[in-house]
Design an enzyme around this catalytic site. Structure first.
Site, PDB file in Angstrom:
ATOM      1  N   GLN A  15      -7.823  -3.604  -6.148  1.00 59.01           N
ATOM      2  CA  GLN A  15      -8.713  -4.632  -5.596  1.00 59.01           C
ATOM      3  C   GLN A  15     -10.070  -4.058  -5.188  1.00 59.01           C
ATOM      4  O   GLN A  15     -11.017  -4.808  -4.958  1.00 59.01           O
ATOM      5  CB  GLN A  15      -8.071  -5.306  -4.371  1.00 59.01           C
ATOM      6  CG  GLN A  15      -6.849  -6.135  -4.727  1.00 59.01           C
ATOM      7  CD  GLN A  15      -6.290  -6.819  -3.496  1.00 59.01           C
ATOM      8  OE1 GLN A  15      -5.532  -6.226  -2.745  1.00 59.01           O
ATOM      9  NE2 GLN A  15      -6.687  -8.062  -3.269  1.00 59.01           N
ATOM     10  N   GLY A  71      -3.399  -7.217   3.790  1.00 62.26           N
ATOM     11  CA  GLY A  71      -3.006  -6.207   2.821  1.00 62.26           C
ATOM     12  C   GLY A  71      -4.108  -6.021   1.795  1.00 62.26           C
ATOM     13  O   GLY A  71      -4.914  -6.931   1.575  1.00 62.26           O
ATOM     14  N   CYS A  98      -4.690 -14.237  -1.341  1.00 69.78           N
ATOM     15  CA  CYS A  98      -5.083 -12.907  -1.801  1.00 69.78           C
ATOM     16  C   CYS A  98      -6.600 -12.775  -1.656  1.00 69.78           C
ATOM     17  O   CYS A  98      -7.328 -13.695  -2.005  1.00 69.78           O
ATOM     18  CB  CYS A  98      -4.678 -12.745  -3.263  1.00 69.78           C
ATOM     19  SG  CYS A  98      -5.133 -11.153  -3.968  1.00 69.78           S
ATOM     20  N   LEU A  99      -7.052 -11.635  -1.178  1.00 75.79           N
ATOM     21  CA  LEU A  99      -8.486 -11.419  -1.010  1.00 75.79           C
ATOM     22  C   LEU A  99      -9.222 -11.446  -2.354  1.00 75.79           C
ATOM     23  O   LEU A  99     -10.421 -11.687  -2.397  1.00 75.79           O
ATOM     24  CB  LEU A  99      -8.747 -10.080  -0.303  1.00 75.79           C
ATOM     25  CG  LEU A  99      -8.272 -10.003   1.156  1.00 75.79           C
ATOM     26  CD1 LEU A  99      -8.499  -8.607   1.703  1.00 75.79           C
ATOM     27  CD2 LEU A  99      -8.971 -11.039   2.027  1.00 75.79           C
ATOM     28  N   HIS A 136       0.321  -5.741  -7.179  1.00 75.30           N
ATOM     29  CA  HIS A 136      -1.059  -5.446  -7.596  1.00 75.30           C
ATOM     30  C   HIS A 136      -1.135  -4.149  -8.393  1.00 75.30           C
ATOM     31  O   HIS A 136      -1.980  -4.000  -9.274  1.00 75.30           O
ATOM     32  CB  HIS A 136      -1.966  -5.277  -6.360  1.00 75.30           C
ATOM     33  CG  HIS A 136      -2.604  -6.543  -5.885  1.00 75.30           C
ATOM     34  ND1 HIS A 136      -3.472  -7.274  -6.658  1.00 75.30           N
ATOM     35  CD2 HIS A 136      -2.541  -7.188  -4.691  1.00 75.30           C
ATOM     36  CE1 HIS A 136      -3.901  -8.318  -5.963  1.00 75.30           C
ATOM     37  NE2 HIS A 136      -3.352  -8.307  -4.766  1.00 75.30           N
ATOM     38  N   HIS A 144       3.743  -8.364  -2.475  1.00 70.94           N
ATOM     39  CA  HIS A 144       2.436  -8.778  -3.004  1.00 70.94           C
ATOM     40  C   HIS A 144       1.577  -7.550  -3.353  1.00 70.94           C
ATOM     41  O   HIS A 144       1.006  -7.476  -4.448  1.00 70.94           O
ATOM     42  CB  HIS A 144       1.744  -9.651  -1.946  1.00 70.94           C
ATOM     43  CG  HIS A 144       0.381 -10.128  -2.321  1.00 70.94           C
ATOM     44  ND1 HIS A 144       0.089 -11.468  -2.494  1.00 70.94           N
ATOM     45  CD2 HIS A 144      -0.782  -9.454  -2.537  1.00 70.94           C
ATOM     46  CE1 HIS A 144      -1.198 -11.581  -2.821  1.00 70.94           C
ATOM     47  NE2 HIS A 144      -1.756 -10.377  -2.838  1.00 70.94           N
ATOM     48  N   GLU A 145       1.496  -6.597  -2.431  1.00 71.74           N
ATOM     49  CA  GLU A 145       0.625  -5.439  -2.664  1.00 71.74           C
ATOM     50  C   GLU A 145       1.166  -4.539  -3.766  1.00 71.74           C
ATOM     51  O   GLU A 145       0.412  -4.016  -4.583  1.00 71.74           O
ATOM     52  CB  GLU A 145       0.426  -4.635  -1.370  1.00 71.74           C
ATOM     53  CG  GLU A 145      -0.224  -5.417  -0.233  1.00 71.74           C
ATOM     54  CD  GLU A 145      -1.480  -6.181  -0.628  1.00 71.74           C
ATOM     55  OE1 GLU A 145      -2.207  -5.729  -1.535  1.00 71.74           O
ATOM     56  OE2 GLU A 145      -1.715  -7.246  -0.043  1.00 71.74           O
TER      57      GLU A 145
HETATM   58 ZN    ZN Z   1      -3.602  -9.659  -3.264  1.00 72.66          ZN
END
Ligand code: ZN
Length: 151
Positions: free
Chosen positions: A51, A46, A89-90, A135, A131-132
């Site tokens: 991000q 995701g 998370c990236l 953000h 999660h997304e």
């Molecule tokens: Zn994330």
């Protein structure tokens, strides 16, 4: 398509509130394509627009390879159950945390054609949706993790 730079924890852009998309322009379509490419190149499931430094309510999710959900202006319209599991998370490389999430989550969003649709995710997909979407309001999973671990 182009690979975008993923912003990392400590970058203020990750803590900002994103604005809704009111028109799906060619720029938005390109952004979606670039976000998908960036997510895949980073081996993520995701990615949300902040991000990659864009403060718009856009995210992409791909839990099952080849099945991509493009979420424009997504909102959670229903949820039930509970699950507790590992999350990463990236934007928080090399770390993992245990986070409680609903087990089933229904999201309403717009796709690149401007069509509003609903999708219900279970388990990992439900987790990824939560999660997304968080953000987009400047929240990171580490805010609600009950414990954290290094890789
Ligand atoms: Zn994330």
């Amino acid at each position: 398509m182009a690979k975008l730079q993923i912003r990392k924890i400590g970058d203020d852009v990750l803590r900002k509130h994103c604005r809704p998309v009111d028109e799906i322009t060619p720029r938005i379509i390109t952004l979606l394509d670039d976000m998908i490419e960036t997510m895949r190149a980073a081996d993520g499931c995701g990615l949300a627009a902040p991000q990659v430094g864009i403060l718009r309510r856009i995210a992409v999710v791909e839990v099952e390879p080849g099945v991509v959900f493009e979420l424009i202006n997504p909102k959670i319209v229903a949820f039930s159950g509970e699950q507790e599991g590992r999350e990463g998370c990236l934007s928080v490389p090399g770390r993992w945390g245990i986070v409680k999430r609903p087990l089933h989550v229904t999201v309403e969003a717009t796709n690149r054609k401007g069509q509003v649709y609903q999708v219900t995710g279970h388990e990992l997909l439900a987790r990824a949706f939560c999660h997304e979407i968080e953000h987009l309001d400047g929240k990171l999973y580490i805010d609600s993790a009950t414990s954290m671990d290094e890789d």
